[in-house]
Design a protein around this motif. Structure first.
Motif, PDB file in Angstrom:
ATOM      1  N   UNK A 133      15.702  -6.049-101.636  1.00  0.00           N
ATOM      2  CA  UNK A 133      16.871  -5.419-101.116  1.00  0.00           C
ATOM      3  C   UNK A 133      17.677  -6.299-100.095  1.00  0.00           C
ATOM      4  N   UNK A 190       9.822 -14.487 -88.181  1.00  0.00           N
ATOM      5  CA  UNK A 190       9.839 -14.810 -89.523  1.00  0.00           C
ATOM      6  C   UNK A 190      10.258 -13.423 -90.303  1.00  0.00           C
ATOM      7  N   UNK A 208      20.349  -8.758 -99.325  1.00  0.00           N
ATOM      8  CA  UNK A 208      21.611  -9.091 -99.922  1.00  0.00           C
ATOM      9  C   UNK A 208      21.744 -10.504-100.200  1.00  0.00           C
ATOM     10  N   UNK A 232      13.787  -9.659 -76.888  1.00  0.00           N
ATOM     11  CA  UNK A 232      14.433  -8.249 -77.374  1.00  0.00           C
ATOM     12  C   UNK A 232      14.218  -7.931 -78.998  1.00  0.00           C
ATOM     13  N   UNK A 281      21.821 -13.389 -94.346  1.00  0.00           N
ATOM     14  CA  UNK A 281      22.326 -13.359 -92.927  1.00  0.00           C
ATOM     15  C   UNK A 281      21.349 -12.564 -91.912  1.00  0.00           C
ATOM     16  N   UNK A 329      15.375  -6.769 -81.680  1.00  0.00           N
ATOM     17  CA  UNK A 329      16.440  -6.356 -82.322  1.00  0.00           C
ATOM     18  C   UNK A 329      16.697  -7.413 -83.746  1.00  0.00           C
ATOM     19  N   UNK A 330      16.966  -6.846 -84.715  1.00  0.00           N
ATOM     20  CA  UNK A 330      17.502  -7.775 -85.938  1.00  0.00           C
ATOM     21  C   UNK A 330      18.391  -6.917 -86.801  1.00  0.00           C
ATOM     22  N   UNK A 331      19.101  -7.828 -87.135  1.00  0.00           N
ATOM     23  CA  UNK A 331      20.313  -7.648 -87.950  1.00  0.00           C
ATOM     24  C   UNK A 331      20.209  -8.580 -89.365  1.00  0.00           C
ATOM     25  N   UNK A 332      20.634  -7.503 -90.305  1.00  0.00           N
ATOM     26  CA  UNK A 332      20.689  -8.635 -91.637  1.00  0.00           C
ATOM     27  C   UNK A 332      21.732  -7.763 -92.573  1.00  0.00           C
ATOM     28  N   UNK A 333      21.660  -8.110 -93.905  1.00  0.00           N
ATOM     29  CA  UNK A 333      22.619  -7.280 -94.884  1.00  0.00           C
ATOM     30  C   UNK A 333      21.732  -6.826 -95.973  1.00  0.00           C
ATOM     31  N   UNK A 334      21.897  -5.658 -96.502  1.00  0.00           N
ATOM     32  CA  UNK A 334      20.971  -5.280 -97.300  1.00  0.00           C
ATOM     33  C   UNK A 334      21.821  -4.830 -98.742  1.00  0.00           C
ATOM     34  N   UNK A 366      12.694  -4.060 -98.805  1.00  0.00           N
ATOM     35  CA  UNK A 366      14.046  -4.958 -98.329  1.00  0.00           C
ATOM     36  C   UNK A 366      13.454  -6.180 -97.596  1.00  0.00           C
ATOM     37  N   UNK A 367      12.805  -5.845 -96.434  1.00  0.00           N
ATOM     38  CA  UNK A 367      12.408  -7.113 -95.738  1.00  0.00           C
ATOM     39  C   UNK A 367      11.332  -6.571 -94.836  1.00  0.00           C
ATOM     40  N   UNK A 368      10.384  -7.568 -94.315  1.00  0.00           N
ATOM     41  CA  UNK A 368       9.547  -7.313 -93.245  1.00  0.00           C
ATOM     42  C   UNK A 368       9.959  -8.235 -92.302  1.00  0.00           C
ATOM     43  N   UNK A 369      10.106  -8.086 -91.013  1.00  0.00           N
ATOM     44  CA  UNK A 369      10.457  -9.008 -89.953  1.00  0.00           C
ATOM     45  C   UNK A 369       9.165  -9.093 -88.973  1.00  0.00           C
ATOM     46  N   UNK A 370       8.837 -10.349 -88.798  1.00  0.00           N
ATOM     47  CA  UNK A 370       7.703 -10.610 -87.710  1.00  0.00           C
ATOM     48  C   UNK A 370       7.979 -10.797 -86.510  1.00  0.00           C
ATOM     49  N   UNK A 376      20.350 -12.080 -87.643  1.00  0.00           N
ATOM     50  CA  UNK A 376      20.663 -12.038 -86.394  1.00  0.00           C
ATOM     51  C   UNK A 376      19.340 -11.688 -85.745  1.00  0.00           C
ATOM     52  N   UNK A 419      26.282  -5.552-100.160  1.00  0.00           N
ATOM     53  CA  UNK A 419      26.345  -6.176 -98.511  1.00  0.00           C
ATOM     54  C   UNK A 419      26.533  -5.235 -97.782  1.00  0.00           C
ATOM     55  N   UNK A 449      10.082 -11.688 -94.213  1.00  0.00           N
ATOM     56  CA  UNK A 449       9.722 -11.805 -95.553  1.00  0.00           C
ATOM     57  C   UNK A 449      10.800 -11.092 -96.489  1.00  0.00           C
TER      58      UNK A 449
END
Lengths: 114, 145
Positions: A74, A68, A76, B103, A80, B105-110, B92-96, A82, B60, A70
């Motif tokens: 910040x 998940x 974009x 694995x 997107x 690893x997380x990719x995103x665009x900020x 920016x974000x919180x990934x759970x 991955x 981006x 949140x």
């Protein structure tokens, strides 16, 4: 203003995911959803665009949440993401994005394992 | 684009308090990071934060966070928090995460408003915290639109 414009539905998300995997294989999943992600802060001096944000992405495998996000100011526009997933058995995946006004976008995928 | 930047600069000079606030780290940044760390020891290893050294478009900016972890039920990453230290709002974000990922690893665009340091905090299931930071120079800020 006494009336609010009707909410347009969220865009259809795009998912890139392998259709099949070997047992125990870690697969890469890419997701993209078109969305302005207006924080309400951007361009404050020149008349701000009103706030319009997706707040959450939830990914479920076989009904159980496995990933998940949140999303804050910040993140974009056109979020997107991955991430990776270890496939032990054939599974149905569900991806759900939610925005601050309660709109929801969904996508599903099945990964065949064997 | 250049005109918009110049206008932003002039307004920044006129509106002094805002100018001062932007020269420092984002308000609430320290409290937000301490809220995650919660007094626990922080390790500066076993985590990588990848950002371009120079971003043409601050709207981006590709970001990757990778944490060394077996991602088993006994030993896995539960969350990754990303902070942009000089954005008007640092979150920016919180990934759970869960062991099912296999694995960490997380990719995103900020979105980055200006040149700044980005910080990633990873929380492990046993409460350990790992931290990584990266600096990015931004040619066109992500808040100008």
């Amino acid at each position: 203003m006494t009336t609010t414009p009707a909410l347009v539905p969220l865009a259809q998300p795009r998912i890139r995911i392998p259709r099949s995997a070997k047992p125990g294989e870690v697969i890469e999943i890419r997701t993209l959803i078109e969305h302005p992600m207006e924080s309400g802060i951007r361009g404050r001096q020149e008349g701000a665009a009103p706030r319009d944000m997706l707040t959450r992405l939830v990914v479920r495998m076989g009904g159980e949440t496995v990933f998940a996000a949140d999303l804050g100011n910040g993140t974009a526009a056109n979020p997107y993401h991955v991430f990776f997933l270890r496939m032990e058995r054939t599974s149905d995946l569900e991806f759900t994005w939610t925005d601050e006004r309660g709109r929801v976008a969904r996508a599903t995928a099945r990964v065949q394992v064997g | 684009m250049a005109g918009a930047r110049r206008r932003g600069l002039l307004l920044g000079l006129v509106a002094l308090p805002a100018g001062i606030a932007w020269a420092q780290e984002a308000p609430g940044l320290e409290a937000a990071m301490q809220g995650v760390i919660a007094g626990r020891p922080v390790e500066e290893a076993g985590i990588a934060l990848r950002l371009p050294a120079q971003a043409e478009n601050g709207g981006q900016v590709p970001l990757t966070v990778a944490v060394e972890s077996p991602m088993t039920a006994a030993d896995h990453v539960v969350a990754i928090h990303v902070f942009a230290t000089r954005n008007p709002t640092p979150g920016v974000a919180v990934f759970h995460l869960s062991p099912a990922l296999g694995r960490a690893e997380v990719q995103t665009r900020i979105r980055l408003a200006e040149d700044q340091r980005v910080v990633a905090l990873a929380v492990l299931n046993d409460g350990r915290i790992r931290r990584a930071a990266a600096e990015t120079r931004v040619a066109t800020g992500g808040c100008l639109g």
